[in-house]
Design a protein around this motif. Structure first.
Motif, PDB file in Angstrom:
ATOM      1  N   LEU A 119     -29.407 -56.889 -88.114  1.00  0.00           N
ATOM      2  CA  LEU A 119     -29.752 -55.484 -88.328  1.00  0.00           C
ATOM      3  C   LEU A 119     -31.008 -55.102 -87.549  1.00  0.00           C
ATOM      4  N   VAL A 120     -32.016 -55.970 -87.564  1.00  0.00           N
ATOM      5  CA  VAL A 120     -33.259 -55.677 -86.840  1.00  0.00           C
ATOM      6  C   VAL A 120     -32.987 -55.522 -85.348  1.00  0.00           C
ATOM      7  N   LEU A 121     -32.199 -56.428 -84.776  1.00  0.00           N
ATOM      8  CA  LEU A 121     -31.912 -56.336 -83.339  1.00  0.00           C
ATOM      9  C   LEU A 121     -31.020 -55.139 -83.022  1.00  0.00           C
ATOM     10  N   PHE A 122     -30.129 -54.800 -83.942  1.00  0.00           N
ATOM     11  CA  PHE A 122     -29.274 -53.625 -83.733  1.00  0.00           C
ATOM     12  C   PHE A 122     -30.109 -52.349 -83.707  1.00  0.00           C
ATOM     13  N   LEU A 123     -30.959 -52.179 -84.708  1.00  0.00           N
ATOM     14  CA  LEU A 123     -31.792 -50.975 -84.769  1.00  0.00           C
ATOM     15  C   LEU A 123     -32.782 -50.940 -83.613  1.00  0.00           C
ATOM     16  N   GLY A 124     -33.361 -52.095 -83.287  1.00  0.00           N
ATOM     17  CA  GLY A 124     -34.278 -52.143 -82.153  1.00  0.00           C
ATOM     18  C   GLY A 124     -33.595 -51.786 -80.850  1.00  0.00           C
TER      19      GLY A 124
ATOM     20  N   HIS B 290     -26.650 -51.965 -72.537  1.00  0.00           N
ATOM     21  CA  HIS B 290     -27.389 -53.171 -72.150  1.00  0.00           C
ATOM     22  C   HIS B 290     -28.672 -53.363 -72.960  1.00  0.00           C
ATOM     23  N   ASN B 291     -29.220 -52.300 -73.528  1.00  0.00           N
ATOM     24  CA  ASN B 291     -30.424 -52.471 -74.345  1.00  0.00           C
ATOM     25  C   ASN B 291     -30.127 -53.064 -75.724  1.00  0.00           C
ATOM     26  N   LEU B 292     -28.859 -53.223 -76.045  1.00  0.00           N
ATOM     27  CA  LEU B 292     -28.450 -53.912 -77.268  1.00  0.00           C
ATOM     28  C   LEU B 292     -28.087 -55.365 -76.985  1.00  0.00           C
ATOM     29  N   ASP B 293     -28.524 -55.876 -75.832  1.00  0.00           N
ATOM     30  CA  ASP B 293     -28.127 -57.210 -75.390  1.00  0.00           C
ATOM     31  C   ASP B 293     -28.529 -58.305 -76.370  1.00  0.00           C
ATOM     32  N   ALA B 294     -29.749 -58.237 -76.915  1.00  0.00           N
ATOM     33  CA  ALA B 294     -30.188 -59.274 -77.860  1.00  0.00           C
ATOM     34  C   ALA B 294     -29.309 -59.265 -79.108  1.00  0.00           C
TER      35      ALA B 294
ATOM     36  N   LEU C  93     -30.973 -49.864 -80.530  1.00  0.00           N
ATOM     37  CA  LEU C  93     -30.707 -48.423 -80.546  1.00  0.00           C
ATOM     38  C   LEU C  93     -31.935 -47.635 -80.114  1.00  0.00           C
ATOM     39  N   VAL C  94     -33.093 -47.998 -80.644  1.00  0.00           N
ATOM     40  CA  VAL C  94     -34.321 -47.274 -80.309  1.00  0.00           C
ATOM     41  C   VAL C  94     -34.629 -47.398 -78.822  1.00  0.00           C
ATOM     42  N   VAL C  95     -34.529 -48.606 -78.284  1.00  0.00           N
ATOM     43  CA  VAL C  95     -34.804 -48.797 -76.855  1.00  0.00           C
ATOM     44  C   VAL C  95     -33.803 -48.013 -76.008  1.00  0.00           C
ATOM     45  N   SER C  96     -32.553 -47.969 -76.445  1.00  0.00           N
ATOM     46  CA  SER C  96     -31.528 -47.225 -75.703  1.00  0.00           C
ATOM     47  C   SER C  96     -31.804 -45.731 -75.684  1.00  0.00           C
ATOM     48  N   LEU C  97     -32.467 -45.228 -76.729  1.00  0.00           N
ATOM     49  CA  LEU C  97     -32.733 -43.797 -76.822  1.00  0.00           C
ATOM     50  C   LEU C  97     -33.952 -43.380 -76.018  1.00  0.00           C
ATOM     51  N   LYS C  98     -34.717 -44.338 -75.519  1.00  0.00           N
ATOM     52  CA  LYS C  98     -35.846 -43.999 -74.673  1.00  0.00           C
ATOM     53  C   LYS C  98     -35.350 -43.343 -73.388  1.00  0.00           C
ATOM     54  N   ILE C  99     -36.082 -42.362 -72.890  1.00  0.00           N
ATOM     55  CA  ILE C  99     -35.714 -41.727 -71.639  1.00  0.00           C
ATOM     56  C   ILE C  99     -35.611 -42.796 -70.555  1.00  0.00           C
TER      57      ILE C  99
ATOM     58  N   VAL D 202     -40.514 -56.416 -73.460  1.00  0.00           N
ATOM     59  CA  VAL D 202     -41.223 -56.394 -74.735  1.00  0.00           C
ATOM     60  C   VAL D 202     -40.265 -56.606 -75.897  1.00  0.00           C
ATOM     61  N   ASN D 203     -39.091 -55.967 -75.859  1.00  0.00           N
ATOM     62  CA  ASN D 203     -38.180 -56.085 -76.993  1.00  0.00           C
ATOM     63  C   ASN D 203     -37.509 -57.455 -77.073  1.00  0.00           C
ATOM     64  N   TRP D 204     -37.773 -58.335 -76.094  1.00  0.00           N
ATOM     65  CA  TRP D 204     -37.248 -59.698 -76.166  1.00  0.00           C
ATOM     66  C   TRP D 204     -38.290 -60.699 -76.651  1.00  0.00           C
TER      67      TRP D 204
END
Length: 659
Positions: A439-444, A459-463, A446-452, A315-317
């Motif tokens: 900035l949008v991809l960085f913050l996004g 790797h969730n900061l790949d984009a 971070l949020v995905v990485s913080l998910k349980i 989804v985040n891609w």
């Protein structure tokens, strides 16, 4: 493209690290000895080892002051002896260079060294550094005209590349059972795309990462053994992620051959730093290959194809192909007074259209997947955010935020330096939107990485890392268009910046261990035989068998006469538990209470609630509370194969006992 250090500065840098690393290793090893309960003064081997390391550090420490004395030239001449090596020594330099490139990996492939010293970071760095010095001298002896600093970079990056390959390839083995939490899923889910051929009936397609599993289908077309599946996964990872590098180099048009090779090696390591998952390399490849500022038709074609792929990926891609197209446009197309809306119309259309196509693509996949409830695809939206994982924690000792900053801050510094040198070459609008995309991809990320379930690496900061690579490479190698339409003159980077740029990609690979798998084939075959015997017994009585794990044993025909139960594979169960999908979990609980299955094959289940100070405590706890408890309240352990982490559970009889 960079300014190498002066002769004196380079050797002071080498002597400083050569002096500091041994003493840091001694300090760290003393802590290791304390943890192991070793009384160092009573152990001659430890005394000798630590004394040798101390002497290794003392010699360059004593030589450092000489670099500021009148004997400086004599010392530098002595250190540069490989430039004057006689022919016999030069002939030996080739095997010595090869040894230097592979030595670090070989040292930590040794089981004893890996087990005892594998977790000691400074000691690992020291071993890497020593082999780098050996390789530096060998390369300089072989090719005398090469600059010392360039030779140093080449050997360091070469060590990193070899180690990366060995870490990936050393997992190729014919060991029949799963190695690690998700390996069995990686080889089971691809079989669902060929379920009628493999199982004789149609099953729902994978919920998680469909494109990843689609790329892993080919070995099933040839009834390949498990080792071939493992080889294919390692090979396609290296090939697809690596394919980004030549496409980037083509866009950058780096003329100098040596620089081109160094940049290629660095980019390869950088892309594995997160790492970038190989199925997500596909849209990046498509956009780099097909985007053209002059050929809009070609751009639209690759954008549509890449967005269709992303819709089946993550989804985040969804917006990533459109963002790559927009960023390349901003880099290659000057504003030149076109007007706000006129200039931004195309990138805005690419971004919005690509995102909508990706969304529609996923909805189409859900429609054809055969999965009964579309909510199963959106569990990540309801899963918990673990904010403490932003900072150092038991699951990731760096923490997501410090790790991301360490990985990208040197690149931002380089970008800032380049932009400052050419302030008049940019319209503010271009810079604002470039920075906004990052900035949008960085913050996004971070949020995905913080998910349980996330937060163990970057790797969730790949984009974000991919887009950062594109933007920074265009800036450093002067491939962007200035406002008057011309390409700028390249700016050279100071050598210290280059060291910072290679540090994190190198560390991200060198901290892992490579090691070939060995196992007792006779014992393992006995386990397979016992599993087949139990399967036959249950099947003869008409009972259902649930393989929560080890499903590849069925898909690859290592177990015969098993009717696959598609529900409740471990990754699906874990995803639903983390997302607290009550519909799915309620049905699972009912099936456990009804003792639907006559036999359950799963990892040994240990009911243990962890505190947040333990690695992946939250993931463990939702698994224990929402999955494991329902199994253990209705089933009991019947057979355990501890060496292979396989347990067989059968229904409890009489009054049921819960943990």
């Amino acid at each position: 493209m960079f300014i190498p250090p002066s002769r004196l500065t380079f050797w002071r840098f080498v002597l400083s690290l050569s002096a500091g690393l041994p003493f840091l290793s001694v300090w760290q090893l003393l802590g290791l000895a304390n943890r192991l309960g070793i009384d160092v003064p009573s152990r001659p081997s430890w005394i000798g080892f630590l004394a040798g390391l101390s002497l290794m550090g003392l010699i360059p420490l004593l030589l450092l002051p000489v670099t500021g004395s009148r004997y400086r030239e004599r010392l530098l001449t002595l250190l540069e002896f490989p430039e004057r090596a006689p022919r016999p020594i030069r002939l030996l330099s080739v095997p010595i260079l090869i040894l230097a490139l592979i030595g670090y990996t070989l040292v930590f492939m040794h089981p004893f060294i890996r087990e005892i010293f594998g977790g000691e970071g400074w000691f690992r760095f020291l071993i890497f550094w020593l082999f780098n010095l050996i390789g530096l001298c060998a390369l300089k002896s072989i090719h005398r005209p090469i600059n010392w600093f360039i030779a140093f970079l080449a050997v360091a990056l070469g060590q990193g590349i070899f180690h990366l390959f060995m870490v990936n390839l050393s997992g190729i083995t014919d060991y029949p059972f799963a190695r690690g939490w998700s390996e069995t899923s990686r080889y089971y889910y691809p079989s669902l795309f060929l379920s009628e051929k493999i199982y004789g009936q149609s099953f729902p397609l994978p919920i998680l990462h469909p494109t990843l599993h689609l790329l892993l289908v080919p070995p099933y077309l040839f009834n390949a053994p498990l080792w071939a599946h493992r080889f294919w996964q390692a090979a396609i990872r290296l090939v697809l992620v690596g394919a980004i590098v030549p496409l980037m180099l083509k866009r950058l048009s780096i003329e100098e051959r040596g620089t081109r090779w160094l940049v290629a090696l660095w980019m390869f390591l950088y892309l594995f730093m997160g790492p970038l998952y190989f199925h997500l390399a596909v849209p990046v490849i498509l956009m780099l290959l097909g985007f053209s500022s002059q050929n809009e038709r070609r751009t639209w074609i690759v954008l549509i194809v890449a967005s269709l792929w992303c819709g089946w990926s993550r989804v985040n891609w969804y917006p990533v192909p459109g963002m790559i197209a927009a960023v390349l446009y901003l880099l290659e197309t000057p504003y030149m007074g076109k007007g706000f809306w006129r200039y931004l119309l195309k990138p805005a259309l690419w971004f919005l259209t690509g995102t909508l196509i990706a969304f529609a693509s996923q909805r189409f996949y859900i429609l054809i997947s055969g999965v009964p409830d579309s909510a199963f695809f959106y569990t990540s939206f309801s899963s918990d955010l673990l904010w403490y994982r932003l900072l150092p924690n038991a699951s990731f000792f760096l923490g997501i935020l410090p790790g991301a900053v360490l990985a990208s801050f040197p690149i931002w510094i380089v970008m800032y330096r380049t932009l400052r040198a050419d302030r008049i070459g940019w319209h503010p609008l271009r810079l604002i939107f470039l920075l906004a995309a990052l900035l949008v991809l960085f913050l996004g990320g971070l949020v995905v990485s913080l998910k349980i379930g996330g937060g163990a690496d970057l790797h969730n900061l790949d984009a974000y890392f991919v887009l950062l690579l594109i933007v920074s490479a265009y800036l450093v190698f002067a491939r962007y268009r200035r406002e008057e339409g011309n390409l700028p003159a390249p700016t050279a980077l100071p050598w210290a910046f280059v060291i910072l740029l290679i540090a994190m990609p190198l560390w991200s690979q060198m901290r892992f261990n490579a090691g070939f798998v060995t196992y007792d084939e006779t014992r393992t075959q006995k386990v397979l035989t016992e599993l087949q015997k139990r399967v036959d017994q249950v099947s003869a009585q008409g009972g259902e068998i649930l393989f929560i794990t080890q499903r590849h044993l069925i898909s690859m025909g290592m177990l015969q006469n098993v009717t696959l139960v598609p529900e409740y594979e471990r990754e699906d169960l874990m995803e639903m538990a983390m997302g607290n999908n009550t519909k799915y979990l309620t049905q699972f609980r009912k099936d456990m209470e009804a003792q639907r299955f006559a036999l359950i094959v799963v990892d040994p289940l240990n009911f243990n609630i962890m505190t947040s100070r333990r690695s992946f405590a939250e993931e463990n706890n939702v698994w224990v509370r929402r999955v494991m408890k329902h199994i253990l309240c209705n089933y009991r352990l019947d057979t355990l194969f501890p060496e292979d982490e396989i347990a067989l559970y059968v229904p409890q009889q009489g009054e049921r006992q819960c943990p």
